[in-house]
Enzyme design. Structure first.
Site, PDB file in Angstrom:
ATOM      1  N   GLY A 103       3.640   5.518   1.628  1.00 41.42           N
ATOM      2  CA  GLY A 103       4.025   6.658   0.948  1.00 41.42           C
ATOM      3  C   GLY A 103       3.902   8.079   1.568  1.00 41.42           C
ATOM      4  O   GLY A 103       5.100   8.828   1.469  1.00 41.42           O
ATOM      5  N   ARG A 153       2.006   9.292   7.532  1.00 39.08           N
ATOM      6  CA  ARG A 153       1.555   7.842   7.951  1.00 39.08           C
ATOM      7  C   ARG A 153       2.502   7.034   8.755  1.00 39.08           C
ATOM      8  O   ARG A 153       2.316   6.283   9.618  1.00 39.08           O
ATOM      9  CB  ARG A 153       0.987   7.154   6.860  1.00 39.08           C
ATOM     10  CG  ARG A 153       0.073   5.600   7.135  1.00 39.08           C
ATOM     11  CD  ARG A 153      -0.161   5.043   5.962  1.00 39.08           C
ATOM     12  NE  ARG A 153      -1.005   5.935   4.967  1.00 39.08           N
ATOM     13  CZ  ARG A 153      -1.235   5.680   3.576  1.00 39.08           C
ATOM     14  NH1 ARG A 153      -0.607   4.658   3.018  1.00 39.08           N
ATOM     15  NH2 ARG A 153      -1.951   6.504   2.982  1.00 39.08           N
ATOM     16  N   GLU A 174      -1.562   0.859  -8.429  1.00 42.39           N
ATOM     17  CA  GLU A 174      -1.041   1.908  -7.146  1.00 42.39           C
ATOM     18  C   GLU A 174       0.347   2.388  -8.112  1.00 42.39           C
ATOM     19  O   GLU A 174       0.366   2.021  -9.329  1.00 42.39           O
ATOM     20  CB  GLU A 174      -0.557   1.070  -6.192  1.00 42.39           C
ATOM     21  CG  GLU A 174       0.196  -0.322  -6.242  1.00 42.39           C
ATOM     22  CD  GLU A 174       1.684  -0.248  -6.213  1.00 42.39           C
ATOM     23  OE1 GLU A 174       2.479  -0.009  -5.200  1.00 42.39           O
ATOM     24  OE2 GLU A 174       2.307  -0.432  -7.383  1.00 42.39           O
TER      25      GLU A 174
END
Length: 236
Positions: free
Chosen positions: A21, A25, A180
């Site tokens: 997401g 990252r 999630e």
């Protein structure tokens, strides 16, 4: 060919794309795991990279937060950039007693409270699932690594903050492993495009326990999940 959300040209993405997401990252994965890295997208800060892992071309790109966001990016990758496989690498809130923070979850299927599937005009309720071949490969790699993992269904929710709702209790009672905010759109888009998808999650917090990871820990410490996803990607 660029899209409104992606400046990459056709051929810039590998056939398999890892999608966290958080675009930072994605940057972390590219810088720490890939070689010969090229940045292929920076539109809206949604960083995308293509490089090599153990000699095979792999891409990684952020997908943002929520079902609408991942719905846009995965649709474009599947339909405009000839991507065949997308592996989401994300975080989730645990729901079952035997699920602990830092455990890995492979999302076999995705429940949802979203209306994303309405666009397909289907009667009844569509049950989107992972591609079994990718799921099997990833689980075998996790088993070989000796990490603690779970395989089952997750809840993809439209809302992070909810008012006066016992939804989590109800899904927990039916065996849902974690909550999630994206997998249902990924799996639906893959099904519609006749492509392949898997969500791998690291439990970053727990709805019924007090432990949780910080934002920096979420960004930088999900290395087991990242390695499993990359080792799966090169087998596709």
């Amino acid at each position: 060919m660029a899209t409104p959300h992606n400046s990459a040209e056709k051929g810039d993405f590998a056939k398999t794309v890892l999608m966290p997401g958080d675009p930072l990252r994605a940057k972390f994965i590219a810088e720490n795991f890939l070689t010969d890295v090229k940045c292929v997208n920076e539109v809206r800060g949604m960083l995308g990279f293509t490089g090599k892992y153990e000699g095979k071309e792999v891409s990684v790109m952020g997908h943002g937060m929520g079902i609408p966001s991942i719905g846009i990016y995965t649709y474009e990758l599947f339909n405009f950039y000839d991507v065949d496989n997308i592996i989401r690498v994300g975080s989730a809130g645990g729901m079952q007693d035997d699920v602990n923070v830092r455990d890995i979850i492979f999302a076999m299927g995705a429940h949802t409270d979203s209306n994303y599937g309405f666009q397909f005009g289907l009667p009844g309720t569509f049950c989107p699932t992972a591609t079994y071949d990718i799921l099997e490969k990833a689980v075998n790699i996790a088993r070989e690594k000796g990490v603690r993992y779970h395989v089952g269904n997750v809840l993809a929710s439209d809302a992070f903050y909810k008012k006066n709702c016992d939804e989590a209790d109800r899904y927990r009672n039916l065996g849902c492993l974690a909550v999630e905010m994206e997998t249902v759109a990924l799996y639906m888009n893959a099904a519609e495009a006749k492509k392949n998808a898997l969500t791998i999650l690291t439990v970053s917090d727990h709805l019924y326990k007090t432990e949780e990871l910080s934002a920096i820990e979420r960004q930088n410490s999900f290395t087991d999940m990242m390695e499993i996803a990359l080792k799966t990607a090169i087998k596709l």
